[in-house]
Design a protein around this motif. Structure first.
Motif, short mmCIF file in Angstrom:
data_model
loop_
_atom_site.label_atom_id
_atom_site.label_comp_id
_atom_site.label_asym_id
_atom_site.label_seq_id
_atom_site.Cartn_x
_atom_site.Cartn_y
_atom_site.Cartn_z
N GLU A 19 0.76 -1.42 -0.31
CA GLU A 19 0.37 -0.22 0.20
C GLU A 19 0.71 1.33 0.40
OE1 GLU A 19 -3.72 -0.45 -0.52
OE2 GLU A 19 -3.51 -2.60 0.41
N GLN A 20 0.32 2.33 -0.56
CA GLN A 20 0.92 3.89 -0.70
C GLN A 20 0.16 4.60 0.43
OE1 GLN A 20 2.88 4.70 -3.90
NE2 GLN A 20 3.50 6.30 -3.02
N PHE A 51 6.52 -4.59 19.08
CA PHE A 51 6.36 -3.53 19.64
C PHE A 51 4.68 -2.69 18.78
CE2 PHE A 51 10.69 -3.06 20.65
CZ PHE A 51 10.77 -3.40 22.01
N GLY A 52 4.16 -3.70 18.07
CA GLY A 52 3.32 -3.72 16.49
C GLY A 52 3.63 -2.55 16.22
N SER A 53 4.97 -2.69 15.60
CA SER A 53 5.81 -1.34 14.92
C SER A 53 5.39 -2.09 13.14
CB SER A 53 7.09 -1.96 14.93
OG SER A 53 7.82 -3.18 14.86
N LEU A 54 4.93 -1.38 11.76
CA LEU A 54 5.38 -1.50 11.00
C LEU A 54 6.43 -1.43 9.96
CD1 LEU A 54 1.86 -0.38 10.22
CD2 LEU A 54 2.37 -3.02 9.89
N LYS A 55 7.21 -2.14 8.73
CA LYS A 55 8.16 -2.08 8.46
C LYS A 55 7.72 -1.09 6.71
CE LYS A 55 11.22 -5.14 7.91
NZ LYS A 55 12.22 -6.11 7.15
N VAL A 56 8.13 -0.11 6.20
CA VAL A 56 7.64 0.64 5.60
C VAL A 56 8.74 1.48 4.93
CG1 VAL A 56 6.32 1.72 6.88
CG2 VAL A 56 8.36 2.89 7.30
N ARG A 57 8.37 1.88 3.54
CA ARG A 57 9.81 1.65 2.44
C ARG A 57 9.19 3.74 2.94
NH1 ARG A 57 14.14 2.12 0.98
NH2 ARG A 57 14.69 2.27 -1.26
N ASP A 82 10.08 21.83 11.31
CA ASP A 82 9.98 22.09 9.43
C ASP A 82 8.76 21.28 9.36
OD1 ASP A 82 11.94 24.11 9.13
OD2 ASP A 82 13.25 21.68 7.66
N GLU A 83 7.90 21.42 8.17
CA GLU A 83 6.75 20.74 7.26
C GLU A 83 7.24 19.57 6.49
OE1 GLU A 83 3.57 20.53 8.08
OE2 GLU A 83 3.68 21.70 9.90
N VAL A 84 7.41 18.79 6.49
CA VAL A 84 8.05 17.25 6.36
C VAL A 84 6.22 16.72 5.58
CG1 VAL A 84 9.16 15.62 6.22
CG2 VAL A 84 9.33 17.20 7.84
N GLU A 85 6.93 16.67 3.66
CA GLU A 85 6.04 15.54 3.42
C GLU A 85 6.76 14.76 3.05
OE1 GLU A 85 4.51 17.36 -0.69
OE2 GLU A 85 5.00 19.27 -0.06
N VAL A 86 5.90 12.94 3.69
CA VAL A 86 6.35 11.71 2.92
C VAL A 86 5.62 10.97 2.29
CG1 VAL A 86 5.84 10.83 5.34
CG2 VAL A 86 7.98 9.80 4.90
N SER A 87 6.02 10.09 2.27
CA SER A 87 5.30 8.39 1.15
C SER A 87 5.64 7.53 1.75
CB SER A 87 5.82 9.14 -0.38
OG SER A 87 4.98 9.58 -1.30
N LEU A 88 4.75 6.48 2.10
CA LEU A 88 5.39 5.54 2.39
C LEU A 88 4.28 4.68 1.88
CD1 LEU A 88 4.54 5.52 6.14
CD2 LEU A 88 6.98 6.45 5.33
N GLU A 89 5.08 3.47 1.71
CA GLU A 89 4.92 1.94 0.90
C GLU A 89 4.86 1.49 2.85
OE1 GLU A 89 7.15 1.17 -1.62
OE2 GLU A 89 6.61 2.71 -3.25
N TYR A 90 4.28 0.44 1.98
CA TYR A 90 4.63 -0.56 4.01
C TYR A 90 3.69 -1.66 3.36
CZ TYR A 90 -0.32 1.63 4.17
OH TYR A 90 -2.41 1.75 3.82
#
Length: 107
Positions: free
Chosen positions: A5-6, A54-60, A99-107
């Motif tokens: 998903e992204q 810890f309930g974490s999710l791997k992401v790119r 700073d305002e940061v724009e991020v794209s995540l794939e998970y």
């Protein structure tokens, strides 16, 4: 296999200082609709038996032109998810606390 998903999210970069080694960490909180999407994925992975510690999710992640692999962690105090943003990413993208940061995540 779980489909990739992204999502895209924008928020302020913030700093946490403390812990046993008095370390400093920078995070981006993933909340709102993006946070809800991550939560839905976490629930599905728990039901499938593929949940991580810890309930974490791997992401790119991608911030600007910088791509990196990491994990997001659920935030019990603020809701949403915490994305750690390491120093090399901040330097490469010229980012500082607030700073305002724009991020794209794939998970």
């Amino acid at each position: 296999m779980i489909p990739t998903e992204q999502l895209d999210h924008t928020g302020p970069l913030w700093r946490w200082t403390g812990g046993a080694n008095s370390g400093t960490w920078h995070f981006l909180t993933i909340d709102g609709a993006a946070g809800e999407a991550l939560s839905g994925t976490a629930v599905m992975r728990k039901l499938e038996g593929t949940a991580r510690g810890f309930g974490s999710l791997k992401v790119r992640a991608r911030i600007g032109e910088t791509h990196f692999a990491t994990s997001v962690f659920p935030s019990k105090s603020d809701g949403g998810w915490l994305l750690p943003v390491k120093a090399s990413v901040r330097r490469a993208e010229g980012l500082a606390e607030g700073d305002e940061v724009e991020v794209s995540l794939e998970y």
